[in-house]
Design an enzyme around this catalytic site. Structure first.
Site, PDB file in Angstrom:
ATOM      1  N   ASP A   1     -15.242  -0.526  10.058  1.00 37.11           N
ATOM      2  CA  ASP A   1     -16.021  -1.159   8.996  1.00 37.11           C
ATOM      3  C   ASP A   1     -16.989  -2.136   9.643  1.00 37.11           C
ATOM      4  O   ASP A   1     -16.609  -2.896  10.539  1.00 37.11           O
ATOM      5  CB  ASP A   1     -15.096  -1.908   8.030  1.00 37.11           C
ATOM      6  CG  ASP A   1     -14.106  -0.973   7.340  1.00 37.11           C
ATOM      7  OD1 ASP A   1     -14.360   0.244   7.319  1.00 37.11           O
ATOM      8  OD2 ASP A   1     -13.077  -1.460   6.830  1.00 37.11           O
TER       9      ASP A   1
ATOM     10  N   GLU B   1       0.820  -1.218   0.000  1.00 40.63           N
ATOM     11  CA  GLU B   1       0.000   0.000   0.000  1.00 40.63           C
ATOM     12  C   GLU B   1       0.858   1.274   0.000  1.00 40.63           C
ATOM     13  O   GLU B   1       0.379   2.343   0.356  1.00 40.63           O
ATOM     14  CB  GLU B   1      -0.969  -0.016   1.189  1.00 40.63           C
ATOM     15  CG  GLU B   1      -2.021  -1.092   1.034  1.00 40.63           C
ATOM     16  CD  GLU B   1      -3.255  -0.850   1.898  1.00 40.63           C
ATOM     17  OE1 GLU B   1      -4.192  -0.209   1.410  1.00 40.63           O
ATOM     18  OE2 GLU B   1      -3.256  -1.302   3.040  1.00 40.63           O
TER      19      GLU B   1
ATOM     20  N   ASN C   1      -9.652   0.457  11.440  1.00 37.54           N
ATOM     21  CA  ASN C   1      -8.484   0.892  10.688  1.00 37.54           C
ATOM     22  C   ASN C   1      -7.947   2.153  11.372  1.00 37.54           C
ATOM     23  O   ASN C   1      -8.662   3.141  11.476  1.00 37.54           O
ATOM     24  CB  ASN C   1      -8.975   1.202   9.264  1.00 37.54           C
ATOM     25  CG  ASN C   1      -7.858   1.418   8.293  1.00 37.54           C
ATOM     26  OD1 ASN C   1      -6.860   2.043   8.620  1.00 37.54           O
ATOM     27  ND2 ASN C   1      -8.033   0.911   7.093  1.00 37.54           N
TER      28      ASN C   1
ATOM     29  N   SER D   1      -4.720  -4.108   4.656  1.00 34.94           N
ATOM     30  CA  SER D   1      -5.270  -4.080   3.306  1.00 34.94           C
ATOM     31  C   SER D   1      -6.070  -5.332   3.008  1.00 34.94           C
ATOM     32  O   SER D   1      -6.218  -6.220   3.825  1.00 34.94           O
ATOM     33  CB  SER D   1      -4.157  -3.908   2.287  1.00 34.94           C
ATOM     34  OG  SER D   1      -3.778  -5.166   1.786  1.00 34.94           O
TER      35      SER D   1
ATOM     36  N   TYR E   1      -9.824  -0.462  -5.177  1.00 34.38           N
ATOM     37  CA  TYR E   1      -8.993   0.479  -5.939  1.00 34.38           C
ATOM     38  C   TYR E   1      -9.261   0.495  -7.448  1.00 34.38           C
ATOM     39  O   TYR E   1      -8.542   1.129  -8.194  1.00 34.38           O
ATOM     40  CB  TYR E   1      -7.509   0.195  -5.671  1.00 34.38           C
ATOM     41  CG  TYR E   1      -7.151   0.411  -4.213  1.00 34.38           C
ATOM     42  CD1 TYR E   1      -7.298   1.672  -3.628  1.00 34.38           C
ATOM     43  CD2 TYR E   1      -6.708  -0.628  -3.402  1.00 34.38           C
ATOM     44  CE1 TYR E   1      -6.998   1.885  -2.287  1.00 34.38           C
ATOM     45  CE2 TYR E   1      -6.401  -0.420  -2.062  1.00 34.38           C
ATOM     46  CZ  TYR E   1      -6.553   0.840  -1.517  1.00 34.38           C
ATOM     47  OH  TYR E   1      -6.253   1.044  -0.189  1.00 34.38           O
TER      48      TYR E   1
ATOM     49  N   GLU F   1     -13.868  -4.659  11.171  1.00 37.72           N
ATOM     50  CA  GLU F   1     -12.517  -4.324  11.630  1.00 37.72           C
ATOM     51  C   GLU F   1     -12.408  -2.826  11.874  1.00 37.72           C
ATOM     52  O   GLU F   1     -13.286  -2.050  11.499  1.00 37.72           O
ATOM     53  CB  GLU F   1     -11.465  -4.775  10.622  1.00 37.72           C
ATOM     54  CG  GLU F   1     -11.545  -4.066   9.283  1.00 37.72           C
ATOM     55  CD  GLU F   1     -10.464  -4.531   8.311  1.00 37.72           C
ATOM     56  OE1 GLU F   1      -9.554  -5.264   8.715  1.00 37.72           O
ATOM     57  OE2 GLU F   1     -10.542  -4.140   7.138  1.00 37.72           O
TER      58      GLU F   1
ATOM     59  N   ARG G   1     -11.266   4.428  11.536  1.00 41.23           N
ATOM     60  CA  ARG G   1     -12.442   4.087  10.732  1.00 41.23           C
ATOM     61  C   ARG G   1     -12.894   2.685  11.108  1.00 41.23           C
ATOM     62  O   ARG G   1     -12.064   1.775  11.189  1.00 41.23           O
ATOM     63  CB  ARG G   1     -12.081   4.141   9.255  1.00 41.23           C
ATOM     64  CG  ARG G   1     -13.204   4.582   8.349  1.00 41.23           C
ATOM     65  CD  ARG G   1     -12.806   4.489   6.892  1.00 41.23           C
ATOM     66  NE  ARG G   1     -12.595   3.091   6.536  1.00 41.23           N
ATOM     67  CZ  ARG G   1     -11.613   2.663   5.743  1.00 41.23           C
ATOM     68  NH1 ARG G   1     -10.744   3.505   5.237  1.00 41.23           N
ATOM     69  NH2 ARG G   1     -11.497   1.379   5.470  1.00 41.23           N
TER      70      ARG G   1
ATOM     71  N   GLY H   1      -7.118   5.606   4.876  1.00 41.86           N
ATOM     72  CA  GLY H   1      -6.690   6.326   3.672  1.00 41.86           C
ATOM     73  C   GLY H   1      -7.193   7.765   3.649  1.00 41.86           C
ATOM     74  O   GLY H   1      -8.292   8.048   4.106  1.00 41.86           O
TER      75      GLY H   1
END
Length: 325
Positions: free
Chosen positions: A275, A14, A291, A164, A234, A289, A273, A295
């Site tokens: 999820d 990443e 983060n 990732s 992506y 999870e 963040r 990003g």
């Protein structure tokens, strides 16, 4: 004027994503308040691209020398995804040098990189559910029959560490297990085998701003692919992201309570963040999870969510810096 070291890169696949995050942060920070120096980190060297060439970081005191002037930093803004920026290594280094930074501390960063440990800690929060799962270690024997007997298909196989989506598979029967295990073990020596949760997928940012835990508007992730893997994440057009998500006021309130409790229980700092999935039939909240260095490229989820609140992105990043200092 504060000197800000903006750390980008890292040791994982990443790297480029991280560099894009850094570009957006640098462009957003108020130039009259912060002098931003981007520091690139890879396994071989830590460096800054100055106007007159590349200068190496002195790791003894985390400084750089530009045009004969030694520059020390008031703050480290870490936007390295994966190791060493998301797993506590850089945090420990900055703690030893007494340089403040924007992310969770060493312990929290290290624990949250491990999906299984994180699930254990957040377990028991009112309204939060986690999928049934098994953790496997590469050095042990893996009997696919035991996995099949313990968990219900379809299953998600994913590396336990790593922020990732590389190395993930979805498996519908025993026959698919060996290949999926091999693929995940290629990325990590511990993997997670988890029951697949069917429902709507969301991601939500939480940050401590001006001393107060602030929950940003949720984003719904609608993918034309079977699951949100690296490609879905992506590749343009594969995934639609809706911010703010179409949720009732009551759902938003319940979600905000759950994720605030996650933030407090994991002792998070800065922005993170979470999820999660809302189950199709019962609408129950399933934790996926967390983060801790999400990003920050212009179209990333947190910048979308900040814009949806009407807040200026530069002010948002500035509040993270001032809050940590």
């Amino acid at each position: 004027m504060k000197n800000i070291a903006l750390l980008a890169g890292g040791f994982t696949g990443e790297y480029e994503v991280s560099v894009n995050s850094a570009k957006n942060i640098a462009a957003s920070l108020k130039a009259d308040k912060y002098k931003v120096y981007t520091i690139y980190i890879n396994r071989d060297r830590w460096f800054h691209e100055a106007d007159n060439g590349v200068v190496d970081v002195d790791k003894n005191d985390f400084s750089i020398t530009v045009n004969g002037e030694k520059i020390k930093f008031d703050f480290a803004f870490i936007t390295v995804h994966g190791t060493p920026g998301e797993d506590g290594k850089l945090q420990g280094y900055f703690d030893m040098l007494s340089i403040p930074y924007n992310t969770c501390d060493t312990t929290t960063s290290a624990i949250t990189m491990n999906k299984a440990y994180t699930k254990t800690i957040v377990n028991g929060i009112h309204g939060l559910h986690t999928a049934h799962s098994m953790r496997l270690f590469e050095k042990d024997m893996h009997d696919v029959a035991i996995i099949a007997a313990t968990l219900k298909f379809p299953l998600f196989i994913k590396p336990n560490n790593g922020g990732s989506s590389v190395g993930m598979s979805k498996v519908y029967n025993v026959a698919g297990l060996p290949d999926a295990l091999k693929k995940a073990f290629h990325e990590d020596e511990q993997i997670l085998v988890e029951e697949f949760i069917k429902g709507r997928e969301f991601s939500i940012g939480i940050a401590r701003l001006n001393g107060k835990i602030t929950v940003l508007p949720a984003t719904e992730i609608i993918s034309s692919k079977d699951f949100f893997d690296y490609e879905a994440k992506y590749t343009p057009g594969v995934t639609e992201e809706v911010t703010p998500a179409d949720l009732s006021a009551q759902q938003n309130e319940q979600i905000a309570e759950i994720v605030t409790e996650v933030y407090i229980r994991l002792n998070c700092k800065g922005m993170v963040r979470v999820d999660f999935i809302l189950l199709e039939d019962t609408k129950e909240f399933y934790f996926i999870e967390i983060n801790t260095t999400p990003g920050q490229s212009a179209n990333s989820l947190i910048p979308q969510q900040v814009r949806a609140t009407g807040m200026d992105l530069g002010e948002f990043y500035g509040a993270l810096i001032e809050g940590a200092i």
